[in-house]
Design a protein around this motif. Structure first.
Motif: not given
Length: 375
Positions: A56-57, A60, A141, A145, A289
């Motif tokens: 998912k991440w 990044m 998360e 973020l 998101t």
């Protein structure tokens, strides 16, 4: 090199050192499930979650065991000296600057006494594991973020700092981006930008502006933007929005529309992808998101899953690796060898080596940028 913890590694951690595996295999909970069977199922579940976080991440962040990032301090670049046959090249010395990466330990436990596992059903243990996993995902998360969208420094120790992307008011670590393509950047250069919704500015202005901010540092398209789910309908109405159409669809009926281009691409709306935007500087992949508030957009160049050039660094312990793991607490009692299962997660999140690979915008009335809250 840091690894992502998988089921086999987790299973090895879940079987306590010094405890007879045969004895554990004989020991069962109230519904007949042995500790070995439980450890196997829990390890598979946690390994799957670890991989899901990367899937998912991973665009990044990257994994690192380093305590700090050190990189070139920018400024104006002069031309290389022209030499004659008797000249000796003049040595120069580069100037570096840096920031620290945090590392913190998180965890929850299941059990608390040796008789807990005697009387509990395995379904109750799995339910507790599921609740812990949700907490861990929340923690990771929000930290990930939070660092991406936070323009403030985070103090580490007495003199160290975890820093944001390029920010004109950072203060503690006064960074100036290196010159690129003939363009120099002042210390007032900023990657946290407010856009005035009342001007009016739109998400098209935001996407084009953030793309320009990245491209001028050498981060060329395709780029990736993270937006709020509450803004999907507004973004979807932009002229240069590229919708994702399922592969089984080959013809789109324009209905009442009689003019203007209609862009779409074949594919799947997986892992948060909602479409693309055709910016003035190239294609932008749009991810969404629910953790972001309306009006916020973060953009970066993804160089691939877990690539070290990605914008965010996730620090892990060199003896641990990345992800959730099961750590059992044992007892000397042969009949009840395990009294508690601890699920822990050790990591820290900071900006990567290149602080120019990341830009954040806030589209709001008045156009004043403020950090948002990550939900």
């Amino acid at each position: 090199m840091a690894e992502v913890l998988g089921p086999l590694t987790l299973l090895n951690k879940a079987l306590p050192t010094g405890v007879d595996g045969t004895r554990l295999a004989e020991w069962a909970m109230r519904d007949g499930v042995t500790y070995g069977q439980l450890a196997n199922s829990v390890s598979l579940a946690l390994g799957d979650v670890n991989q899901q976080l990367v899937t998912k991440w991973g665009w990044m962040f990257f994994l690192t065991e380093e305590l700090a990032m050190e990189y070139e301090q920018g400024g104006t670049v002069n031309d290389m000296d022209e030499l004659t046959d008797i000249d000796k090249p003049v040595a120069i010395h580069g100037t570096t600057i840096g920031h620290m990466l945090p590392l913190r330990y998180y965890g929850q436990g299941i059990g608390g006494s040796k008789r807990y596992f005697r009387d509990i059903r395995s379904a109750q243990v799995r339910a507790a594991i599921s609740a812990i996993v949700k907490r861990a995902v929340n923690r990771f998360e929000k930290k990930l973020l939070g660092r991406f969208f936070d323009s403030d420094d985070e103090a580490i120790g007495s003199a160290g700092y975890s820093v944001p992307f390029v920010h004109s008011t950072t203060g503690n670590v006064d960074y100036q981006p290196p010159m690129y393509d003939g363009k120099s950047f002042a210390t007032t250069h900023d990657h946290f930008i407010g856009y005035n919704l009342s001007t009016p500015k739109t998400f098209a202005d935001v996407f084009n502006g953030l793309a320009e901010t990245l491209v001028e540092h050498g981060h060329d398209a395709p780029l990736t933007a993270l937006v709020s789910r509450t803004d999907i309908a507004t973004i979807g109405a932009l002229t240069k929005f590229v919708d994702i159409v399922d592969n089984v669809i080959s013809v789109i009926d324009r209905g009442g529309a009689t003019s203007g281009p209609q862009f779409y691409t074949n594919g799947n709306r997986d892992i948060g992808r909602i479409g693309y935007f055709q910016s003035d500087y190239g294609l932008i992949e749009l991810m969404a998101t629910a953790r972001l508030a309306t009006g916020y957009v973060g953009m970066a160049k993804s160089y691939g899953q877990l690539d070290s050039r990605n914008p965010i660094a996730v620090r892990v312990h060199p003896q641990r690796g990345f992800g959730l793991a099961v750590v059992p607490e044992t007892t000397p009692d042969d009949d009840f060898p395990v009294k508690q299962l601890d699920v822990d997660f050790e990591f820290g999140v900071g900006t990567g080596m290149d602080r120019t690979n990341g830009a954040v915008a806030f589209l709001v009335a008045g156009g004043s940028y403020t950090d948002g809250t990550i939900g």
